[in-house]
Design a protein around this motif. Structure first.
Motif, PDB file in Angstrom:
ATOM      1  N   TYR A   1      30.196 -49.191  38.698  1.00 13.21           N
ATOM      2  CA  TYR A   1      29.358 -48.577  37.663  1.00 13.21           C
ATOM      3  C   TYR A   1      29.531 -47.059  37.662  1.00 13.21           C
ATOM      4  O   TYR A   1      29.557 -46.441  36.590  1.00 13.21           O
ATOM      5  N   ASN A   2      29.650 -46.499  38.824  1.00 13.18           N
ATOM      6  CA  ASN A   2      29.869 -45.057  38.924  1.00 13.18           C
ATOM      7  C   ASN A   2      31.150 -44.674  38.185  1.00 13.18           C
ATOM      8  O   ASN A   2      31.219 -43.616  37.558  1.00 13.18           O
ATOM      9  N   ARG A   3      32.127 -45.544  38.247  1.00 11.54           N
ATOM     10  CA  ARG A   3      33.420 -45.266  37.615  1.00 11.54           C
ATOM     11  C   ARG A   3      33.430 -45.606  36.120  1.00 11.54           C
ATOM     12  O   ARG A   3      33.981 -44.884  35.313  1.00 11.54           O
TER      13      ARG A   3
END
Length: 182
Positions: free
Chosen positions: A99-101
């Motif tokens: 999700y961060n990416r």
């Protein structure tokens, strides 16, 4: 319980429950514990869940600890709890990295909306399955409390702890009175 599960069986069952759903595994817990393994009756499940909802912490985590303790004591609690949280912890860590990416992409946002709708459907299905044995065995006692709790929480938006504090002693008293009558 049809048979007393081992700590290993508790671990596997609760790991299977945990890995069966995202956003809520209560329907899978009921299916596993009542329908598939037969470790609890539908009524036992409802009563245990009622206890677990009055305790702090996630209901299914509390359920794993109670079911594990009833079956195998402290080792059963640890086994069921470890099975329940082990896999999801690893998955959430991996999803956090992803999700961060990729979380800013529209496809990721739409996927989360779809998952939310599916989770809401599972909650409704579980509520119906939980109410069914109560309404069949004690409709006059159960139905008013089901309706009042639903209206208070879902429609009037009353905080769940206040609804529990108000309804729990009354429902216990009515159930006790009704049992003595019959």
């Amino acid at each position: 319980m049809t048979e007393r599960p081992t700590p290993g069986a508790l671990f596997v069952a609760f790991a299977s429950i945990a890995l069966s759903g995202f956003g809520g595994v209560l329907p899978f817990a009921r299916r596993m514990l009542v329908d598939q393994r037969g470790w609890m009756t539908g009524e036992d499940f409802i009563e245990t869940l009622s206890l677990c909802q009055t305790l702090p912490g996630p209901n299914v985590v509390n359920m794993s600890i109670v079911v594990g303790a009833r079956a195998c004591g402290a080792l059963g609690s640890v086994s069921a709890f470890a099975g329940l949280v082990g896999g999801p912890v690893l998955i959430v860590l991996a999803l956090g990295v992803l999700y961060n990416r990729f979380g800013g992409l529209d496809a990721a946002k739409h996927a989360l909306v779809g998952l939310g709708a599916a989770a809401a459907g599972l909650v409704v299905a579980t509520a119906v399955r939980m109410a069914e044995p109560l309404l069949k065995s004690r409709p006059i006692v159960a139905a008013p409390f089901i309706v009042v709790a639903f209206v208070a929480v879902a429609i009037l938006r009353a905080p769940l702890p206040y609804v529990l504090l108000a309804l729990a002693p009354i429902s216990i008293g009515v159930a006790w009175w009704w049992k003595r009558r019959t």
